[in-house]
Design a protein around this motif. Structure first.
Motif, PDB file in Angstrom:
ATOM      1  N   ILE B  38      -7.991  -1.425  49.464  1.00 31.72           N
ATOM      2  CA  ILE B  38      -8.331  -2.826  49.204  1.00 31.72           C
ATOM      3  C   ILE B  38      -9.580  -2.871  48.337  1.00 31.72           C
ATOM      4  O   ILE B  38      -9.692  -3.642  47.398  1.00 31.72           O
ATOM      5  N   TRP B  55      -7.808 -11.171  48.551  1.00 32.67           N
ATOM      6  CA  TRP B  55      -7.508  -9.780  48.893  1.00 32.67           C
ATOM      7  C   TRP B  55      -8.090  -9.350  50.232  1.00 32.67           C
ATOM      8  O   TRP B  55      -7.560  -8.465  50.877  1.00 32.67           O
ATOM      9  N   ALA B 374      -4.147  -7.912  47.594  1.00 30.00           N
ATOM     10  CA  ALA B 374      -4.258  -6.502  47.965  1.00 30.00           C
ATOM     11  C   ALA B 374      -2.885  -5.858  47.880  1.00 30.00           C
ATOM     12  O   ALA B 374      -1.898  -6.430  48.343  1.00 30.00           O
ATOM     13  N   ALA B 378      -2.019  -0.144  50.184  1.00 27.79           N
ATOM     14  CA  ALA B 378      -3.272   0.040  50.921  1.00 27.79           C
ATOM     15  C   ALA B 378      -3.035   0.060  52.432  1.00 27.79           C
ATOM     16  O   ALA B 378      -3.946   0.385  53.186  1.00 27.79           O
TER      17      ALA B 378
END
Lengths: 415, 415
Positions: B38, B55, B374, B378
Motif C-alpha cells: 500500500i 488507498w 490500493a 498488496a
C-alpha cells in the motif's frame, strides 16, 4: 499529578494464575519471560502515604510546558492521521541537528528512525540482530529489559559480570572476549549504565568495537544517559564517551535512544534508532509490523524538545549531579554502605552491610523507612547484594529520603 | 491538516540499498519481511495536487475535539510519567463497559490490556501463539500486516483463499480444515474483513471455533470493523456476528482491537487485546519488553472516546454506509467492474474488466484519474485482479472520486 494518584481502589485487578494449564498453549520462550523485579516492589509500595519512590528510572518533573504545548497544538490542529513509518521528516531532521551538535556527527536525517519508546528501539535492534538460538552478550548487572527483549526474540542473553572494586564498576575485557561463541550475534552495551553508573572510557569502546569487528557482531549501543555524565565539569556540551567517537562508517552499530530521560518524557514512549541508512527499509518494516508508527502530534512535542530543550536538559543534569552528591555523601558518611559515587546515569547502586537478601530488603525499606528502592536482583547476575536508588529528583525530597535512610541504617543496618 | 501537508521537499530521504552486503548480518526472516504494497502507491501519489486518496484504511475526519481535549488536559496536568503496563485501570474499566453494552459481555476489566495500536495487539497475540517453525492460517486476501507480523515472529503464514462468487467472498471451510498441519498453532480471522468486506456468519464462527478446538489452536480474532456492518438496518446497537456470540470460557481466543476506526484515531496508535485474564502476566511482560506501555495522557483520550463517543461512532457508520452505496452504485452502473457490495468494513474490493496487472493499475489511476486506490496484490494470494477503495469519507469527495473513476472506466477500461 500522575495517573497513580487517581487509581480506583482494588486495582490492578485480580491476580494471575501462574501455572494454569490454560497457559500451556503460550510459546515457551514467551511464557518464560521474567516479570520485572522493579515492578514487584513498586506494586508493594505504590500506595503508601508519604512514600518517597526512588525505585523507577524517572525523575519527578513532568514534561515541560513548551513540549506539551507543541503536542497539544498539533493534536488540536488535526494531526491525528497515519504518518510516516520512519517518523516525521521534521523530527528526523531535528534529531540529526541534535546529534550533530552533541556528538559532532555529520547532519544526516537518513540515519534516524523514530520509535514508540527507547524500549521499542531495543526491540527492533534485537529483532534485526538476533533470532532463535542466537546469543547476545550483556555486561551485568544491567537494566533487565534488554535481556528480556532478547529472550522474546528467541535468543539467549549471555551475562558477563562487570568487575567491581574501589573505583566502582568496570568492563572485564578478557571475560567479554571469552564469552563469544559461534552463536554470538551481538553485544549490548549500555553506557553510562543503568543501574551501575558505569561509564565506558574511549579505550573501553575501542576494545569492544575491535571485538565486534573481529567476530562479525552487531553492537547495540544504549547511550541514553550520555548527557548524564559527571566525569568532567558540567555544561551543555558535556557528555560521556560514545561509540560515535570511535566508529567508522560501515561498522555494524545500532544506537537506541529515547526522549524519556533528557526531556522528562518517560510516559510519552518516544525514542529513536540510529543506524546505517542502508537498514532503512528493514527498520521501516519492523516498525510497520509492530506498532505502525508514532502519533504525529507526539512527534511535534519531540521536535520542540530537541529544538528548544537545551536549557531544560542542562538544568536536569545539574540537578542530578547535585542529587547524586547529596544522597551519596549522606550514605557514605554512615560507614554502613558500600557505595562508589557513579560517574554517570542517575542511580546509586550500593550494598548495605549485613544485608544480602536485597529482594526482601526492598520490601523492608518500604515498611520501615518509607523509601522505595529497587533490589539489585532485578538487574540480573552481579546485582545480588545491591540496591538501586534513583537520584533524579528535587533537593527537598532527596534530603528527606537521605535522612530516613541514614536513620534506618544507624538503627538497624548492623542488626 | 495532516503531517503530509508540511513535508519538506525531498523527503522521505535517500533511497535504500536493496542487496547491499551490509544487510547480510540482518536475520533472514526479518530481512525477508515485505515492504507494504500500500505504501508503494501512496508514496507514488502522495504529493499530487487534487489527488483523492482512497488507498489507506482511514477516513478523512480528524479525531473529534472531545477526545483531543481529554488527552490535552491530561498532558497539561502532568500525566507524563510511566504508567501501568496493562493500561490505566480507568481505561480498562471503560473498555469493559463498552464491550458489555456492545457484545453483551460480563463487565470484566481483567480481560482487557491496552496496547500501542491494534497492530501491537496483533504482534503480542502472535508472540504468544507462534514462534519459529510454526504456521498460522490466514484466509486471503487479507490485510498484509497480520501475515508479516507472523513472519516477524519466525512463523509461516498459510493462506487459505476465500471463495468468491456472485454474493462476494465467503469462507471455504473444507480448505480451512485441510490447511491444518501439525505445525499449525493459530487461525487468524478478520471479520468484517479488510480488504474483502467479508463478514463471517454465526455459523462460520462456530465452524472455525470447532476446528480450533479440535486441533488445539489459538484463534486470533480481529473484529476491529465489527461496528461497520451493513447486513442489517443501522443503529447504535448494530454490529457484526462475533466470536463473543459463540465462545465459551476456556476457549483460546485472543481478540485484537483498536481505537483507530470507530473513533477516527488512526494516528494515535492505541488499541487493546482482549484475552483470558490468566494470560495477564504474559501480556504485561510482552508489553513491558516491547514498548513499556502507552502514554497515560493518550489513554485519557481513549476513555473519553469510549464513554462519550457513541453518537460519533453512529455518525461514522451511517456515513460509511452512504459512501459505500454512492461509490458502489456508480461503479456497478458502468458495467465494467466486478463488484459485490460488501456487508461490512469500509472498502470496495473489485476488479476492472481487462485489467489484471493491478500493481501498475494503481499507479495508472494516480496518473490518469488522480484517485488513489490500493492494488489487491498488496493483500496477498487471491488479491490479484482486485483494487481496494476506502469509502470512509465524505459525500463530496466520494462523488468526485466516483465521477473520475467512471469517466476513466468509460474512456479506457475496455482499451
Amino acid at each position: 499529578m500522575t495517573s497513580r494518584a487517581s487509581t480506583p481502589p482494588g486495582l490492578p485487578l485480580s491476580p494471575d494464575a501462574g501455572d494454569d494449564p490454560y497457559l500451556e498453549r503460550v510459546r515457551d520462550h514467551v511464557r518464560a519471560l521474567p516479570e520485572s523485579g522493579i515492578v514487584e516492589v513498586m506494586n508493594y509500595g505504590r500506595d503508601r502515604p508519604g512514600m518517597i519512590p526512588l525505585w523507577a528510572g524517572e525523575g519527578d518533573v513532568p514534561t515541560p510546558p513548551f513540549i506539551c504545548e507543541a503536542a497539544a497544538t498539533a493534536l488540536h490542529a488535526g494531526e491525528t492521521f497515519y504518518t510516516w513509518q520512519r517518523g516525521l521528516p521534521e523530527l528526523r531532521i531535528a534529531i540529526a541537528r541534535y546529534m550533530a551538535r552533541t556528538y559532532g556527527m555529520a547532519e544526516n536525517p537518513d540515519r534516524y528512525f523514530v520509535t514508540g519508546s527507547g524500549m521499542q528501539a531495543i526491540h527492533i535492534a534485537l529483532a534485526m540482530a538476533v533470532g532463535a538460538g542466537d546469543e547476545v552478550i550483556i555486561p551485568s548487572p544491567s537494566w533487565p529489559n534488554a535481556a528480556a527483549a532478547a529472550q522474546k526474540a528467541g535468543a539467549r542473553p549471555v551475562y558477563v559480570p562487570f568487575a567491581y572494586g574501589k573505583d566502582g564498576f568496570s568492563l572485564d575485557h578478557e571475560r567479554l572476549a571469552a564469552a563469544v561463541t559461534e552463536r554470538t550475534r551481538a553485544i549490548f552495551l549500555n553506557t553510562p549504565a543503568n543501574p551501575t553508573g558505569f561509564v565506558a572510557t574511549r579505550e573501553d569502546l575501542e576494545a569492544v568495537l575491535a571485538l565486534a569487528r573481529r567476530h562479525g557482531l552487531w553492537i547495540i549501543a544504549d547511550e541514553i544517559y550520555g548527557r548524564f555524565y559527571y566525569g568532567q565539569p558540567g555544561g551543555a556540551a558535556a557528555r560521556a564517551p560514545s561509540f560515535h567517537d570511535v566508529m567508522d562508517e560501515g561498522d555494524h552499530i545500532l544506537f537506541v535512544q529515547t526522549f524519556s530521560k533528557n526531556w522528562a518524557m518517560t510516559g510519552w514512549r518516544v525514542g529513536w534508532i540510529e543506524a546505517d541508512p542502508r537498514l532503512g527499509q528493514v527498520i521501516e518494516n519492523l516498525i510497520q509490523y509492530s506498532t505502525s508508527g508514532v502519533a504525529a502530534f507526539m512527534q511535534r512535542g519531540a521536535v520542540a524538545a530537541l529544538d528548544q530543550g537545551e536549557a531544560f536538559v542542562a538544568q536536569q543534569i545539574a540537578r542530578a549531579r547535585k542529587g547524586r552528591d547529596l544522597v551519596a555523601d549522606a550514605l557514605i558518611a554512615t560507614g554502613k554502605v558500600d557505595l562508589v559515587k557513579p560517574p554517570g546515569a542517575f542511580y546509586l547502586f550500593f550494598g548495605i552491610a549485613g544485608r544480602t537478601d536485597v529482594r526482601s530488603l526492598g520490601l523492608t525499606l518500604v515498611d520501615e523507612a518509607n523509601v522505595g528502592l529497587a533490589p539489585g536482583t532485578a538487574f540480573g547476575p552481579g546485582g545480588e547484594g545491591f540496591m538501586r536508588l534513583c537520584f533524579a529528583r528535587g533537593d527537598a525530597q532527596l534530603a528527606e529520603a537521605s535522612r530516613r535512610l541514614v536513620a534506618w541504617l544507624e538503627g538497624t543496618a548492623t542488626a
